[in-house]
Design an enzyme around this catalytic site. Structure first.
Site, PDB file in Angstrom:
ATOM      1  N   ASN A 139     -13.238   5.973   6.180  1.00  0.00           N
ATOM      2  CA  ASN A 139     -13.613   5.204   7.210  1.00  0.00           C
ATOM      3  C   ASN A 139     -12.533   5.041   8.340  1.00  0.00           C
ATOM      4  O   ASN A 139     -12.646   4.890   9.483  1.00  0.00           O
ATOM      5  CB  ASN A 139     -13.704   3.553   6.945  1.00  0.00           C
ATOM      6  CG  ASN A 139     -14.776   3.418   5.463  1.00  0.00           C
ATOM      7  OD1 ASN A 139     -15.977   3.899   6.103  1.00  0.00           O
ATOM      8  ND2 ASN A 139     -14.875   2.241   4.819  1.00  0.00           N
ATOM      9  N   TYR A 151       1.185  -1.271  -0.266  1.00  0.00           N
ATOM     10  CA  TYR A 151       0.055  -0.310   0.309  1.00  0.00           C
ATOM     11  C   TYR A 151       0.556   0.936   0.346  1.00  0.00           C
ATOM     12  O   TYR A 151      -0.120   1.975  -0.008  1.00  0.00           O
ATOM     13  CB  TYR A 151      -0.995  -0.181   1.420  1.00  0.00           C
ATOM     14  CG  TYR A 151      -1.956  -1.071   1.434  1.00  0.00           C
ATOM     15  CD1 TYR A 151      -2.906  -1.104   0.692  1.00  0.00           C
ATOM     16  CD2 TYR A 151      -1.509  -1.957   2.510  1.00  0.00           C
ATOM     17  CE1 TYR A 151      -3.561  -2.553   0.636  1.00  0.00           C
ATOM     18  CE2 TYR A 151      -2.451  -3.101   1.934  1.00  0.00           C
ATOM     19  CZ  TYR A 151      -3.516  -3.726   1.046  1.00  0.00           C
ATOM     20  OH  TYR A 151      -4.564  -4.330   1.790  1.00  0.00           O
ATOM     21  N   ASN A 211      -8.641   1.259   8.037  1.00  0.00           N
ATOM     22  CA  ASN A 211      -9.933   1.237   9.074  1.00  0.00           C
ATOM     23  C   ASN A 211     -10.566   1.145  11.126  1.00  0.00           C
ATOM     24  O   ASN A 211     -11.302   1.410  11.399  1.00  0.00           O
ATOM     25  CB  ASN A 211     -11.112  -0.127   8.730  1.00  0.00           C
ATOM     26  CG  ASN A 211     -11.485   0.127   7.203  1.00  0.00           C
ATOM     27  OD1 ASN A 211     -11.105   1.383   6.087  1.00  0.00           O
ATOM     28  ND2 ASN A 211     -11.805  -1.156   6.392  1.00  0.00           N
ATOM     29  N   TYR A 245      -4.647  -1.599   9.757  1.00  0.00           N
ATOM     30  CA  TYR A 245      -5.291  -0.779   8.802  1.00  0.00           C
ATOM     31  C   TYR A 245      -6.036   0.753   9.088  1.00  0.00           C
ATOM     32  O   TYR A 245      -6.455   0.855   9.923  1.00  0.00           O
ATOM     33  CB  TYR A 245      -5.874  -1.912   7.811  1.00  0.00           C
ATOM     34  CG  TYR A 245      -4.936  -3.097   8.028  1.00  0.00           C
ATOM     35  CD1 TYR A 245      -4.068  -2.497   6.528  1.00  0.00           C
ATOM     36  CD2 TYR A 245      -4.111  -4.017   8.477  1.00  0.00           C
ATOM     37  CE1 TYR A 245      -3.178  -3.509   5.554  1.00  0.00           C
ATOM     38  CE2 TYR A 245      -3.369  -4.982   7.813  1.00  0.00           C
ATOM     39  CZ  TYR A 245      -2.742  -4.523   6.425  1.00  0.00           C
ATOM     40  OH  TYR A 245      -1.981  -6.254   6.281  1.00  0.00           O
ATOM     41  N   HIS A 272      -4.666   6.364  -1.048  1.00  0.00           N
ATOM     42  CA  HIS A 272      -5.611   5.762   0.221  1.00  0.00           C
ATOM     43  C   HIS A 272      -4.314   6.516   1.102  1.00  0.00           C
ATOM     44  O   HIS A 272      -4.586   6.115   2.333  1.00  0.00           O
ATOM     45  CB  HIS A 272      -5.938   4.532   0.402  1.00  0.00           C
ATOM     46  CG  HIS A 272      -6.691   4.410   1.395  1.00  0.00           C
ATOM     47  ND1 HIS A 272      -8.124   5.341   2.091  1.00  0.00           N
ATOM     48  CD2 HIS A 272      -7.652   3.449   1.922  1.00  0.00           C
ATOM     49  CE1 HIS A 272      -8.756   5.286   2.106  1.00  0.00           C
ATOM     50  NE2 HIS A 272      -8.752   4.621   2.536  1.00  0.00           N
TER      51      HIS A 272
END
EC number: 3.1.1.29
Length: 186
Positions: A107, A13, A61, A59, A18
């Site tokens: 989120n 990631y 969220n 993570y 994001h």
């Protein structure tokens, strides 16, 4: 001041849209990160002030899980926190600085608001652009920036650094009045 950049941990990631919160913190200081159980951290000097940089190691969220630990570790209050995260509803090249507000469908911010029990959290939302029509939102935010987008993003990061300095010296309202209407172009 404690700047909390949101993102997902791990190399998969690292350079995704994001992860713009993590990317901004790396722009400010990309070496010598220290690790606690729930977050990585570093410190820099901005406008004559020591500023803590924090990346939750959960993570996205579950970002809120780290926040009580961050507050305790830095002996910080809610007023010391500024959260930096991506916003798909803002064009790449734009930022929005706010004193408080809802999660806006993000989120990571939702998790932080739930964990801290308040929407009164300062934040800088970073535009990552509109997803192409027909593209899944998850695929878009977990996609990487193009070379052309990186040119804009690096300029945005310079502006964000200036904005943090204004927040430190003149307050968040002044920063909002200067930077919320700017648009950075290549």
């Amino acid at each position: 001041m404690v700047v909390v950049g949101l993102g997902n941990p791990g190399p998969r990631y690292a350079f995704t849209r994001h992860n713009v919160g993590f990317l901004f913190l790396d722009f400010l200081k990309n070496k010598d990160w220290k690790t606690e159980k729930y977050f990585a951290w570093n410190k820099i000097n901005l406008a004559g002030n020591e500023v803590a940089l924090v990346k939750p190691l959960t993570y996205m969220n579950l970002s809120g899980l780290a926040m009580p630990h961050v507050l305790k570790f830095f002996s910080a209050s809610l007023d010391d926190i500024i959260v930096v995260y991506d916003d798909v509803s803002l064009k790449l090249g734009k930022i929005r600085i706010r004193k408080k507000g809802s999660d806006g469908g993000h989120n990571g911010m939702k998790s932080i608001i739930q964990a801290l029990g308040t929407q009164e959290i300062k934040r800088i939302r970073v535009g990552i652009g509109d997803k192409p029509e027909g593209m899944d939102l998850v695929n878009f935010v977990l996609g990487e920036f193009s070379d052309e987008e990186w040119i804009i993003l690096n300029k945005v990061f310079e502006v964000m650094k200036e904005a943090l300095e204004v927040i430190l010296v003149e307050g968040i309202e002044k920063a909002m009045s200067i930077y919320n209407s700017l648009e950075v172009r290549a």
